[in-house]
Design a protein around this motif. Structure first.
Motif, PDB file in Angstrom:
ATOM      1  N   MET A 128      40.897  11.964  30.577  1.00 52.63           N
ATOM      2  CA  MET A 128      40.996  12.424  29.189  1.00 52.63           C
ATOM      3  C   MET A 128      40.221  11.507  28.247  1.00 52.63           C
ATOM      4  SD  MET A 128      44.351  13.228  26.944  1.00 52.63           S
ATOM      5  CE  MET A 128      44.243  13.467  25.176  1.00 52.63           C
ATOM      6  N   ASP A 129      39.385  12.129  27.426  1.00 52.43           N
ATOM      7  CA  ASP A 129      38.654  11.363  26.421  1.00 52.43           C
ATOM      8  C   ASP A 129      39.409  11.435  25.099  1.00 52.43           C
ATOM      9  OD1 ASP A 129      35.819  10.042  26.025  1.00 52.43           O
ATOM     10  OD2 ASP A 129      36.349  11.144  24.210  1.00 52.43           O
ATOM     11  N   HIS A 130      39.550  12.621  24.577  1.00 50.65           N
ATOM     12  CA  HIS A 130      40.362  12.828  23.383  1.00 50.65           C
ATOM     13  C   HIS A 130      40.618  14.317  23.209  1.00 50.65           C
ATOM     14  CE1 HIS A 130      36.339  13.713  21.869  1.00 50.65           C
ATOM     15  NE2 HIS A 130      36.867  14.283  20.797  1.00 50.65           N
ATOM     16  N   HIS A 131      41.611  14.649  22.398  1.00 45.65           N
ATOM     17  CA  HIS A 131      41.832  16.055  22.079  1.00 45.65           C
ATOM     18  C   HIS A 131      41.016  16.361  20.837  1.00 45.65           C
ATOM     19  CE1 HIS A 131      44.001  19.894  22.048  1.00 45.65           C
ATOM     20  NE2 HIS A 131      43.749  19.818  20.751  1.00 45.65           N
ATOM     21  N   CYS A 132      40.130  17.337  20.957  1.00 45.71           N
ATOM     22  CA  CYS A 132      39.214  17.612  19.848  1.00 45.71           C
ATOM     23  C   CYS A 132      39.615  18.897  19.117  1.00 45.71           C
ATOM     24  CB  CYS A 132      37.790  17.735  20.396  1.00 45.71           C
ATOM     25  SG  CYS A 132      36.607  18.161  19.125  1.00 45.71           S
ATOM     26  N   PRO A 133      39.954  18.800  17.828  1.00 44.77           N
ATOM     27  CA  PRO A 133      40.335  20.014  17.098  1.00 44.77           C
ATOM     28  C   PRO A 133      39.157  20.978  16.898  1.00 44.77           C
ATOM     29  CG  PRO A 133      40.237  18.125  15.619  1.00 44.77           C
ATOM     30  CD  PRO A 133      40.032  17.595  17.005  1.00 44.77           C
ATOM     31  N   TRP A 134      37.936  20.473  16.927  1.00 43.64           N
ATOM     32  CA  TRP A 134      36.751  21.330  16.778  1.00 43.64           C
ATOM     33  C   TRP A 134      36.687  22.383  17.870  1.00 43.64           C
ATOM     34  CZ3 TRP A 134      31.638  18.493  15.268  1.00 43.64           C
ATOM     35  CH2 TRP A 134      31.870  17.692  14.151  1.00 43.64           C
ATOM     36  N   ILE A 135      37.155  22.008  19.051  1.00 44.67           N
ATOM     37  CA  ILE A 135      37.064  22.940  20.171  1.00 44.67           C
ATOM     38  C   ILE A 135      38.452  23.388  20.630  1.00 44.67           C
ATOM     39  CG2 ILE A 135      34.812  22.102  20.993  1.00 44.67           C
ATOM     40  CD1 ILE A 135      36.312  20.466  23.117  1.00 44.67           C
ATOM     41  N   HIS A 136      39.481  22.887  19.945  1.00 45.24           N
ATOM     42  CA  HIS A 136      40.862  23.202  20.303  1.00 45.24           C
ATOM     43  C   HIS A 136      41.061  23.019  21.810  1.00 45.24           C
ATOM     44  CE1 HIS A 136      44.822  24.736  19.901  1.00 45.24           C
ATOM     45  NE2 HIS A 136      44.609  25.762  20.676  1.00 45.24           N
ATOM     46  N   ASN A 137      40.571  21.929  22.310  1.00 45.13           N
ATOM     47  CA  ASN A 137      40.631  21.657  23.748  1.00 45.13           C
ATOM     48  C   ASN A 137      40.500  20.146  23.921  1.00 45.13           C
ATOM     49  OD1 ASN A 137      40.624  22.005  26.516  1.00 45.13           O
ATOM     50  ND2 ASN A 137      38.521  22.778  26.616  1.00 45.13           N
ATOM     51  N   HIS A 144      33.242  16.893  29.448  1.00 48.18           N
ATOM     52  CA  HIS A 144      32.702  15.804  28.616  1.00 48.18           C
ATOM     53  C   HIS A 144      31.181  15.965  28.474  1.00 48.18           C
ATOM     54  CE1 HIS A 144      33.162  11.289  27.397  1.00 48.18           C
ATOM     55  NE2 HIS A 144      32.569  12.005  26.481  1.00 48.18           N
ATOM     56  N   ARG A 145      30.557  16.412  29.581  1.00 46.73           N
ATOM     57  CA  ARG A 145      29.111  16.623  29.557  1.00 46.73           C
ATOM     58  C   ARG A 145      28.725  17.698  28.531  1.00 46.73           C
ATOM     59  NH1 ARG A 145      25.930  18.645  34.906  1.00 46.73           N
ATOM     60  NH2 ARG A 145      24.065  19.496  33.957  1.00 46.73           N
ATOM     61  N   SER A 146      29.404  18.837  28.555  1.00 47.90           N
ATOM     62  CA  SER A 146      29.038  19.890  27.601  1.00 47.90           C
ATOM     63  C   SER A 146      29.368  19.458  26.165  1.00 47.90           C
ATOM     64  CB  SER A 146      29.700  21.219  27.937  1.00 47.90           C
ATOM     65  OG  SER A 146      31.051  21.050  28.206  1.00 47.90           O
ATOM     66  N   PHE A 147      30.459  18.713  26.010  1.00 47.27           N
ATOM     67  CA  PHE A 147      30.797  18.219  24.669  1.00 47.27           C
ATOM     68  C   PHE A 147      29.722  17.251  24.165  1.00 47.27           C
ATOM     69  CE2 PHE A 147      32.768  15.138  21.799  1.00 47.27           C
ATOM     70  CZ  PHE A 147      33.308  15.991  20.852  1.00 47.27           C
TER      71      PHE A 147
END
Ligand SMILES: [Zn+2]
Ligand SMILES: [Zn+2]
Length: 344
Positions: A128-137, A144-147
């Protein structure tokens, strides 16, 4: 009954998704294409030579297309743990990372190393890197690569827009017909408003991009980085707080290659599927002797020689290693993760 509760849950999740990710999705899918059209307008008005205009015009939609593909991948790829029994603990192993037998109290399942439970996703997330609200995931092992590519393409796009915007501003400013002659009022208002949003967004994206670049170079996650810049360390000093050692850092090139799953098509936001599936990670093969505190009861501080241990070998051939170490560190006490090994 089960079916209806399942249905309700799905509906609730969809509503939550719309509520949380909706504004961002609108931002990226509505505002961004409009900006692409405006960007084309800049290039058209600036009267460049046809080849430059064609290349610039193509790149606008190329970066936008790549950003949207990466965005879609970041949203849809999940990093949930796989159903697997907790592996048996091997007591011969001195490195606790290989014990890897934690379980999640929330999910009541095996929680492999680098996995964290996300309270928003309600699940355990691999690396886990972080929960990102931008992607709601959650950003994790597989997306992580696509992010990262999303931040890369967005950064390039934002810089491209900002730069063209500045050039166009100068062009209008120097125009003999006056600043407001070339476009409609609506254009100027829209341009002004988007510029207000775009320049801070551009700065933020640059920061995000460089931050994640540094994480990739070090093979770290945001969570690990926040934890005093280290993962669980393998070796500690006697009576001292744990030292910051990043076990997964295998050198810049190896880290980059692993992050992009050893793919030549690293610039495409494919899902990263690893053989070990997030249950095991290669660790730095060499653990310097500086990482291992050797204490001699008579001499408090022992000069640590400039040699290195191969940690993989320690893991595989512990007994063999111990036999060699016995000769080498006779009458010395070696402490690894609070576990004392007497070599005498
Ligand atoms: Zn969990
Ligand atoms: Zn999450």
């Amino acid at each position: 009954m089960i079916h209806s509760s399942d249905h309700n849950q799905r509906r609730k999740k969809r509503a939550q998704f719309k509520h949380q990710a909706g504004p961002f999705i609108i931002f990226f899918t509505v505002l961004m294409p409009t900006n692409c059209v405006i960007l084309e307008q800049f290039y058209f008005d600036l009267k460049m030579d046809p080849t430059t205009q064609l290349i610039n015009g193509f790149l606008v939609f190329y970066f936008y297309g790549m950003a949207m593909w990466s965005y879609y991948q970041s949203i849809t790829i999940k990093n949930y743990t796989i159903e697997k029994a907790i592996p048996l603990q091997d007591n011969r192993r001195i490195d606790p990372i290989y014990k890897n037998t934690n379980s999640c109290l929330e999910c009541n399942k095996w929680k492999p190393i680098r996995t964290h439970h996300c309270s928003l996703c309600g699940k355990c997330i691999l690396k886990m890197d972080h929960h990102c609200p931008w992607i709601h995931n959650c950003v994790g092992l597989r997306n992580h690569r696509s992010f990262y590519l999303f931040t890369l393409y967005m950064t390039i796009g934002a810089i491209q827009y900002s730069y063209a915007s500045l050039i166009y501003f100068r062009f209008l400013f120097q125009s003999s017909q006056g600043f407001f002659f070339h476009q409609s009022t609506f254009f100027y208002i829209y341009w002004g408003l988007t510029s207000l949003v775009l320049y801070p967004t551009c700065a933020m994206l640059c920061f995000l991009f460089f931050y994640h670049t540094s994480l990739i170079l070090n093979n770290q996650t945001t969570l690990e980085q926040m934890k005093s810049g280290s993962n669980e360390n393998c070796c500690i000093q006697n009576d001292k707080p744990p030292r910051s050692i990043n076990l997964f850092d295998r050198g810049i090139l190896s880290n980059i290659a692993w992050f992009f799953n050893y793919s030549y098509f690293w610039f495409l936001p494919f899902e990263n599927i690893y053989k070990e599936d997030g249950t095991k990670y290669s660790i730095s093969p060499l653990c310097t002797l500086q990482d291992i505190q050797i204490n001699n009861p008579q001499i408090p501080i022992v000069q640590i020689p400039e040699q290195q241990f191969d940690f993989d070998k320690i893991e595989q051939k512990y007994e063999e290693y111990q036999a060699i170490a016995k000769l080498k560190y006779k009458n010395k006490r070696i402490v690894l993760i609070g576990k004392e090994i007497q070599l005498d």
